[in-house]
Design a protein around this motif. Structure first.
Motif, PDB file in Angstrom:
ATOM      1  N   SER A 110       0.826  -1.206   0.000  1.00 11.91           N
ATOM      2  CA  SER A 110       0.000   0.000   0.000  1.00 11.91           C
ATOM      3  C   SER A 110       0.863   1.261   0.000  1.00 11.91           C
ATOM      4  O   SER A 110       0.597   2.212  -0.743  1.00 11.91           O
ATOM      5  N   LYS A 111       1.899   1.287   0.825  1.00 12.89           N
ATOM      6  CA  LYS A 111       2.780   2.454   0.920  1.00 12.89           C
ATOM      7  C   LYS A 111       3.504   2.693  -0.410  1.00 12.89           C
ATOM      8  O   LYS A 111       3.588   3.835  -0.881  1.00 12.89           O
ATOM      9  N   VAL A 112       4.010   1.637  -1.028  1.00  7.88           N
ATOM     10  CA  VAL A 112       4.694   1.762  -2.324  1.00  7.88           C
ATOM     11  C   VAL A 112       3.722   2.267  -3.383  1.00  7.88           C
ATOM     12  O   VAL A 112       4.045   3.171  -4.151  1.00  7.88           O
ATOM     13  N   ASP A 113       2.514   1.711  -3.419  1.00  6.14           N
ATOM     14  CA  ASP A 113       1.503   2.166  -4.387  1.00  6.14           C
ATOM     15  C   ASP A 113       1.224   3.654  -4.223  1.00  6.14           C
ATOM     16  O   ASP A 113       1.186   4.404  -5.200  1.00  6.14           O
ATOM     17  N   LYS A 114       1.034   4.104  -2.967  1.00  4.80           N
ATOM     18  CA  LYS A 114       0.744   5.525  -2.707  1.00  4.80           C
ATOM     19  C   LYS A 114       1.903   6.413  -3.139  1.00  4.80           C
ATOM     20  O   LYS A 114       1.692   7.452  -3.778  1.00  4.80           O
ATOM     21  N   LEU A 115       3.127   6.024  -2.800  1.00  2.00           N
ATOM     22  CA  LEU A 115       4.290   6.840  -3.152  1.00  2.00           C
ATOM     23  C   LEU A 115       4.539   6.866  -4.661  1.00  2.00           C
ATOM     24  O   LEU A 115       4.912   7.900  -5.220  1.00  2.00           O
ATOM     25  N   MET A 116       4.305   5.729  -5.329  1.00  2.00           N
ATOM     26  CA  MET A 116       4.468   5.697  -6.789  1.00  2.00           C
ATOM     27  C   MET A 116       3.412   6.576  -7.456  1.00  2.00           C
ATOM     28  O   MET A 116       3.728   7.327  -8.380  1.00  2.00           O
ATOM     29  N   ASN A 117       2.180   6.485  -6.997  1.00  2.00           N
ATOM     30  CA  ASN A 117       1.108   7.301  -7.554  1.00  2.00           C
ATOM     31  C   ASN A 117       1.387   8.776  -7.340  1.00  2.00           C
ATOM     32  O   ASN A 117       1.183   9.603  -8.237  1.00  2.00           O
ATOM     33  N   LYS A 118       1.869   9.133  -6.163  1.00  2.00           N
ATOM     34  CA  LYS A 118       2.196  10.518  -5.869  1.00  2.00           C
ATOM     35  C   LYS A 118       3.323  11.004  -6.771  1.00  2.00           C
ATOM     36  O   LYS A 118       3.257  12.093  -7.334  1.00  2.00           O
ATOM     37  N   GLN A 119       4.357  10.177  -6.939  1.00  9.73           N
ATOM     38  CA  GLN A 119       5.492  10.547  -7.781  1.00  9.73           C
ATOM     39  C   GLN A 119       5.079  10.654  -9.253  1.00  9.73           C
ATOM     40  O   GLN A 119       5.615  11.460  -9.991  1.00  9.73           O
ATOM     41  N   ASN A 120       4.106   9.852  -9.646  1.00  9.57           N
ATOM     42  CA  ASN A 120       3.636   9.879 -11.040  1.00  9.57           C
ATOM     43  C   ASN A 120       2.554  10.923 -11.272  1.00  9.57           C
ATOM     44  O   ASN A 120       1.950  10.972 -12.336  1.00  9.57           O
ATOM     45  N   GLY A 121       2.257  11.723 -10.249  1.00 11.36           N
ATOM     46  CA  GLY A 121       1.275  12.788 -10.388  1.00 11.36           C
ATOM     47  C   GLY A 121      -0.162  12.353 -10.291  1.00 11.36           C
ATOM     48  O   GLY A 121      -1.079  13.077 -10.653  1.00 11.36           O
ATOM     49  N   GLU A 122      -0.363  11.129  -9.786  1.00 13.08           N
ATOM     50  CA  GLU A 122      -1.732  10.624  -9.592  1.00 13.08           C
ATOM     51  C   GLU A 122      -2.083  10.764  -8.119  1.00 13.08           C
ATOM     52  O   GLU A 122      -1.232  10.817  -7.265  1.00 13.08           O
ATOM     53  N   ILE A 123      -3.390  10.836  -7.856  1.00  7.59           N
ATOM     54  CA  ILE A 123      -3.812  10.926  -6.447  1.00  7.59           C
ATOM     55  C   ILE A 123      -4.922   9.974  -6.141  1.00  7.59           C
ATOM     56  O   ILE A 123      -5.629   9.513  -6.923  1.00  7.59           O
TER      57      ILE A 123
END
Length: 123
Positions: A110-123
């Motif tokens: 979950s943490k990796v998914d959130k950080l990847m989404n944030k880095q990719n400009g998704e929320i």
């Protein structure tokens, strides 16, 4: 396809130190955030990139890592002060799970998914 995988690996190298915590491994410490994270990290990397889970013996313990397109991908090698001699012993998700538990796995995933989404400009 290889460029996308390399991009994801690079992204993981950047975010994993911020994703690892006492919640993903009881061996975690602020001075060595990768400590004890090998099993859980190899599972998350396998989820994202496929490939194989491998293991090697380090002292009295198994160390888990990934092989993607024939290349070793060990995102937790920094926990060790000495270079690793990789035996590349075929392993499995089940064996990697012996080094973690469902709660730690779900937390890191979950943490990796959130950080990847944030880095990719998704929320």
């Amino acid at each position: 396809m290889e460029d996308k995988q390399e991009s994801v690996i690079h992204q993981l190298q950047q975010i994993l130190p911020n994703a690892w915590s006492i919640e993903s491994s009881s061996k975690w410490s602020i001075n060595n955030p990768a400590k004890g994270q090998c099993g859980v990290t190899s599972l998350v990397v396998n989820d994202l990139l496929g490939g194989e889970v491998l293991r090697t013996r380090i002292e009295e313990s198994w160390h888990y890592y990934n092989q993607i397109d024939g290349k070793v991908c060990d995102l937790t090698a920094s926990q060790f002060s000495e270079p690793i001699t990789y035996m590349n012993i075929p392993s499995s998700r089940e064996e990697a799970f012996s080094d973690t538990n469902e709660e730690q796995y779900q937390y890191l995933k979950s943490k990796v998914d959130k950080l990847m989404n944030k880095q990719n400009g998704e929320i």
